[in-house]
Design a protein around this motif. Structure first.
Motif, short mmCIF file in Angstrom:
data_model
loop_
_atom_site.label_atom_id
_atom_site.label_comp_id
_atom_site.label_asym_id
_atom_site.label_seq_id
_atom_site.Cartn_x
_atom_site.Cartn_y
_atom_site.Cartn_z
N GLN A 51 73.58 73.85 -7.83
CA GLN A 51 74.60 73.16 -8.59
C GLN A 51 75.11 74.47 -9.39
O GLN A 51 74.20 74.90 -10.11
CB GLN A 51 74.25 72.22 -9.22
CG GLN A 51 73.91 70.85 -8.73
CD GLN A 51 75.12 70.03 -8.23
OE1 GLN A 51 75.15 69.66 -7.14
NE2 GLN A 51 76.26 70.24 -9.01
N LYS B 290 89.62 75.25 -5.44
CA LYS B 290 88.44 74.27 -5.38
C LYS B 290 87.54 73.82 -6.65
O LYS B 290 87.40 75.05 -7.57
CB LYS B 290 87.42 75.08 -4.40
CG LYS B 290 87.80 75.29 -2.90
CD LYS B 290 86.76 75.95 -2.04
CE LYS B 290 87.13 76.10 -0.77
NZ LYS B 290 86.09 76.66 0.09
N LEU B 291 87.26 72.71 -6.99
CA LEU B 291 86.79 72.25 -8.11
C LEU B 291 85.30 71.91 -7.79
O LEU B 291 85.05 71.12 -6.89
CB LEU B 291 87.46 71.03 -8.69
CG LEU B 291 87.54 70.71 -10.00
CD1 LEU B 291 88.13 71.79 -10.72
CD2 LEU B 291 88.41 69.59 -10.23
N THR B 292 84.31 72.22 -8.69
CA THR B 292 83.09 71.85 -8.51
C THR B 292 82.52 71.11 -9.63
O THR B 292 82.94 71.11 -10.64
CB THR B 292 82.06 73.08 -8.54
OG1 THR B 292 80.68 72.84 -8.09
CG2 THR B 292 81.91 74.10 -9.58
N PHE B 293 81.85 70.28 -9.28
CA PHE B 293 81.42 69.10 -10.36
C PHE B 293 80.11 69.37 -10.57
O PHE B 293 79.27 69.68 -9.70
CB PHE B 293 81.60 67.65 -9.65
CG PHE B 293 83.19 67.18 -9.68
CD1 PHE B 293 83.98 67.69 -8.91
CD2 PHE B 293 83.43 66.33 -10.78
CE1 PHE B 293 85.41 67.23 -8.92
CE2 PHE B 293 84.60 65.88 -11.25
CZ PHE B 293 85.86 66.45 -10.00
N GLY B 294 79.57 68.81 -11.81
CA GLY B 294 78.21 68.81 -12.37
C GLY B 294 77.54 67.48 -11.92
O GLY B 294 78.37 66.57 -11.24
#
Lengths: 113, 110
Positions: A2, A100-104
């Motif tokens: 992550q 592109k979006l990354t999530f926790g």
């Protein structure tokens, strides 16, 4: 692996208490967003922070972006049962612009009346 | 405005079956995306589109196909469902930095 780590994973507190949840990364982000998700629904955007050191307030919620733009925190004052939900932070993956979006992984917050 | 709509709300498939998850938005947003949400994993990007006729892969594209023939619609296809695809699927559309999510489709693959 992550890119964004959130802590704590779970938090259960009494109504009226204060709390802080964290979103951390070893990478620099151009901006970070916070979302709240309620059971059976999609996430809803709460705030976007874009400047290192920036502080934004949304009623009893205070969001801060770290000076180095690698971390963010969400502080809730006098928590209420309506604050219950899954809190997610998200940020754009830098080499893809804003595409592109990354999530926790999220912090699941329960406020006990 | 209805915002972002998804159908179906729930679906059960058997391994090897195919299906299409529908997503539509009425906000004229160019950017649309599909995510899956699994316990302890947050949301992971499957595919995204920056406009009609343009799609690209996200973090976890294997086993999924997409197309974008109109601005409004962005369907997600599972060609041969596997138990590992059991998840909650969210479609989203975006205007500048604000992303709007649909209510999700809960998919179980037996």
């Amino acid at each position: 692996t992550q890119l964004l780590e959130q802590s704590p994973q779970f938090l259960s507190i009494q109504e009226g208490e204060n709390l802080t949840v964290y979103c951390n990364s070893s990478s620099v982000f151009s901006s970070l967003q916070w979302y709240r998700q309620e059971p059976g629904e999609g996430p809803v955007l709460l705030v976007t922070v874009v400047t290192g050191g920036e502080v934004k307030k949304l009623k009893r919620l205070t969001f801060q972006f770290g000076d180095a733009r690698k971390d963010s925190s969400l502080h809730i004052t006098a928590a209420q049962p309506g604050d219950t939900g899954l809190y997610l932070c998200a940020g754009p993956i830098s080499n893809f612009g804003n595409e592109k979006l990354t999530f926790g992984t999220g912090t699941r917050l329960t406020i006990i009346p | 405005n209805a915002g972002v709509t998804q159908t179906p709300k729930f679906q059960v498939l058997k391994t090897g079956q195919s299906m299409t998850l529908q997503c539509a938005q009425d906000m004229n947003h160019e950017y649309m995306s599909w995510y899956r949400q699994d316990p302890g994993m947050g949301l992971r990007l499957i595919h995204y589109s920056v406009g009609a006729g343009i799609t690209d892969q996200g973090e976890v594209p294997n086993g999924y196909n997409v197309s974008r023939s109109t601005t409004e619609d962005f369907p997600l296809r599972l060609l041969s469902a596997a138990p590992s695809q059991t998840s909650v699927y969210f479609c989203a559309s975006r205007l500048t930095d604000t992303q709007y999510f649909g209510p999700g489709t809960r998919l179980t693959v037996l």
